[in-house]
Design a protein around this motif. Sequence first.
Motif, PDB file in Angstrom:
ATOM      1  N   GLY A   1       0.805  -1.217   0.000  1.00 48.23           N
ATOM      2  CA  GLY A   1       0.000   0.000   0.000  1.00 48.23           C
ATOM      3  C   GLY A   1       0.836   1.263   0.000  1.00 48.23           C
ATOM      4  N   THR A   2       0.176   2.377   0.312  1.00 50.91           N
ATOM      5  CA  THR A   2       0.833   3.693   0.312  1.00 50.91           C
ATOM      6  C   THR A   2       0.415   4.476   1.553  1.00 50.91           C
ATOM      7  N   ILE A   3       1.376   5.092   2.197  1.00 55.22           N
ATOM      8  CA  ILE A   3       1.127   5.940   3.367  1.00 55.22           C
ATOM      9  C   ILE A   3       1.678   7.329   3.082  1.00 55.22           C
ATOM     10  N   ALA A   4       0.871   8.359   3.350  1.00 53.08           N
ATOM     11  CA  ALA A   4       1.306   9.742   3.183  1.00 53.08           C
ATOM     12  C   ALA A   4       1.953  10.237   4.468  1.00 53.08           C
ATOM     13  N   VAL A   5       3.027  10.984   4.315  1.00 51.75           N
ATOM     14  CA  VAL A   5       3.699  11.616   5.456  1.00 51.75           C
ATOM     15  C   VAL A   5       3.494  13.116   5.321  1.00 51.75           C
ATOM     16  N   ASP A   6       2.737  13.701   6.232  1.00 48.21           N
ATOM     17  CA  ASP A   6       2.370  15.118   6.178  1.00 48.21           C
ATOM     18  C   ASP A   6       2.795  15.831   7.455  1.00 48.21           C
ATOM     19  N   ARG A   7       3.102  17.119   7.297  1.00 52.94           N
ATOM     20  CA  ARG A   7       3.443  17.943   8.454  1.00 52.94           C
ATOM     21  C   ARG A   7       2.724  19.281   8.365  1.00 52.94           C
ATOM     22  N   VAL A   8       2.166  19.702   9.496  1.00 50.42           N
ATOM     23  CA  VAL A   8       1.589  21.040   9.591  1.00 50.42           C
ATOM     24  C   VAL A   8       2.671  21.951  10.165  1.00 50.42           C
ATOM     25  N   GLN A   9       3.078  22.934   9.385  1.00 49.53           N
ATOM     26  CA  GLN A   9       4.124  23.847   9.815  1.00 49.53           C
ATOM     27  C   GLN A   9       3.618  24.778  10.922  1.00 49.53           C
ATOM     28  N   PRO A  10       4.520  25.350  11.725  1.00 46.41           N
ATOM     29  CA  PRO A  10       4.110  26.242  12.820  1.00 46.41           C
ATOM     30  C   PRO A  10       3.237  27.399  12.362  1.00 46.41           C
ATOM     31  N   TRP A  11       3.379  27.829  11.100  1.00 45.99           N
ATOM     32  CA  TRP A  11       2.575  28.945  10.594  1.00 45.99           C
ATOM     33  C   TRP A  11       1.284  28.472   9.927  1.00 45.99           C
ATOM     34  N   GLY A  12       1.003  27.148  10.018  1.00 46.92           N
ATOM     35  CA  GLY A  12      -0.271  26.634   9.550  1.00 46.92           C
ATOM     36  C   GLY A  12      -0.277  25.966   8.193  1.00 46.92           C
ATOM     37  N   GLU A  13       0.826  26.029   7.463  1.00 47.97           N
ATOM     38  CA  GLU A  13       0.875  25.410   6.138  1.00 47.97           C
ATOM     39  C   GLU A  13       0.900  23.891   6.254  1.00 47.97           C
ATOM     40  N   HIS A  14       0.106  23.209   5.430  1.00 52.28           N
ATOM     41  CA  HIS A  14       0.113  21.749   5.360  1.00 52.28           C
ATOM     42  C   HIS A  14       1.084  21.321   4.273  1.00 52.28           C
ATOM     43  N   LEU A  15       2.068  20.512   4.634  1.00 49.37           N
ATOM     44  CA  LEU A  15       3.118  20.121   3.706  1.00 49.37           C
ATOM     45  C   LEU A  15       3.156  18.608   3.562  1.00 49.37           C
ATOM     46  N   ARG A  16       3.068  18.122   2.344  1.00 53.25           N
ATOM     47  CA  ARG A  16       3.215  16.685   2.060  1.00 53.25           C
ATOM     48  C   ARG A  16       4.711  16.391   1.902  1.00 53.25           C
ATOM     49  N   LEU A  17       5.258  15.667   2.869  1.00 54.43           N
ATOM     50  CA  LEU A  17       6.683  15.366   2.850  1.00 54.43           C
ATOM     51  C   LEU A  17       7.010  14.176   1.956  1.00 54.43           C
TER      52      LEU A  17
ATOM     53  N   LEU B   1      16.370  12.304   7.102  1.00 49.16           N
ATOM     54  CA  LEU B   1      16.367  13.637   7.700  1.00 49.16           C
ATOM     55  C   LEU B   1      17.049  14.645   6.785  1.00 49.16           C
ATOM     56  N   ARG B   2      18.090  14.216   6.101  1.00 45.74           N
ATOM     57  CA  ARG B   2      18.755  15.118   5.148  1.00 45.74           C
ATOM     58  C   ARG B   2      17.808  15.485   4.002  1.00 45.74           C
ATOM     59  N   VAL B   3      17.051  14.499   3.527  1.00 45.47           N
ATOM     60  CA  VAL B   3      16.109  14.756   2.437  1.00 45.47           C
ATOM     61  C   VAL B   3      14.997  15.697   2.895  1.00 45.47           C
ATOM     62  N   VAL B   4      14.445  15.431   4.082  1.00 45.56           N
ATOM     63  CA  VAL B   4      13.368  16.278   4.616  1.00 45.56           C
ATOM     64  C   VAL B   4      13.868  17.691   4.876  1.00 45.56           C
ATOM     65  N   SER B   5      15.079  17.810   5.419  1.00 42.06           N
ATOM     66  CA  SER B   5      15.645  19.126   5.691  1.00 42.06           C
ATOM     67  C   SER B   5      15.779  19.933   4.405  1.00 42.06           C
TER      68      SER B   5
ATOM     69  N   ARG C   1      14.012  19.504   1.712  1.00 35.27           N
ATOM     70  CA  ARG C   1      12.652  19.804   1.231  1.00 35.27           C
ATOM     71  C   ARG C   1      12.078  21.009   1.975  1.00 35.27           C
ATOM     72  N   LEU C   2      12.258  21.048   3.289  1.00 32.87           N
ATOM     73  CA  LEU C   2      11.736  22.155   4.076  1.00 32.87           C
ATOM     74  C   LEU C   2      12.452  23.460   3.721  1.00 32.87           C
ATOM     75  N   SER C   3      13.759  23.389   3.479  1.00 32.04           N
ATOM     76  CA  SER C   3      14.528  24.583   3.109  1.00 32.04           C
ATOM     77  C   SER C   3      14.061  25.135   1.770  1.00 32.04           C
ATOM     78  N   ASP C   4      13.824  24.238   0.810  1.00 31.96           N
ATOM     79  CA  ASP C   4      13.347  24.666  -0.503  1.00 31.96           C
ATOM     80  C   ASP C   4      11.959  25.308  -0.398  1.00 31.96           C
ATOM     81  N   ASN C   5      11.135  24.765   0.484  1.00 32.01           N
ATOM     82  CA  ASN C   5       9.783  25.257   0.631  1.00 32.01           C
ATOM     83  C   ASN C   5       9.720  26.655   1.222  1.00 32.01           C
ATOM     84  N   GLN C   6      10.760  27.019   1.992  1.00 28.25           N
ATOM     85  CA  GLN C   6      10.778  28.314   2.650  1.00 28.25           C
ATOM     86  C   GLN C   6      11.375  29.415   1.774  1.00 28.25           C
ATOM     87  N   LYS C   7      11.943  29.039   0.610  1.00 31.36           N
ATOM     88  CA  LYS C   7      12.574  30.037  -0.268  1.00 31.36           C
ATOM     89  C   LYS C   7      11.519  30.822  -1.022  1.00 31.36           C
TER      90      LYS C   7
END
Length: 211
Positions: free
Chosen positions: A117-133, A199-203, A205-211
């Motif tokens: 199957g497939t599982i989604a990994v999602d995070r809600v950022q402190p400012w409220g943005e929903h991010l699919r990791l 963690l390196r990949v997620v880091s 991804r989060l850095s790119d998202n904040q640019k």
Amino acid sequence: MKGILGLLKMKTRGGKPADEGTDSVFFSTAFAGQGVDDSMLVPWEARAVEIGAKRLPTSRGGKLLQGLWAKDKYMAHLDKNAVERMERFFEFAAVPSNRDVIRQDEYGNFMVVLLTGTIAVDRVQPWGEHLRLAETRPGDILGEMSLLDSGIRFSACTTLTDCEIAVLSAEAMDDMMTQDPQLAASLIALLARKLSLRLRVVSARLSDNQK
């Protein structure tokens, strides 16, 4: 590896090696050491009932786990015999779609290996943005960070389809340390490597998202 094995043996009751008959409590007591009491902790047993998980035969779950880990760059270091020895410490379950196996910002003492199957990994950022990791594939491991460091869950893991999973709890990890410390040492080392890479990949991804 010898250093890890030595640490595992030291972390048993009274500082005696596991093979002298003492039980490891390194993982199952770690959350209390962080100030997390039982009311804050979400164990697999409670989550399984909540999401309607059904027990999967070990014969099927173990076969899926062996096949997936044999093709994994890191977990393939565990040979077939090692994975077979490890199967008895896992619980295997079938989970319906659209169920939260792990929730962000909770304390949980188990990790999950996705078998089908497939599982989604999602995070809600402190400012409220929903991010699919990520959308995970069979063989991916989820939740091992909290199992290893007793910290709060970083993200939510939700089934997008019907899934089959393997679950390893803190108590089962302690049992492995007591009964088969070399196997536990190997697993912890491999989990640490895979976690570091993710963690390196997620880091990034989060850095790119904040640019």
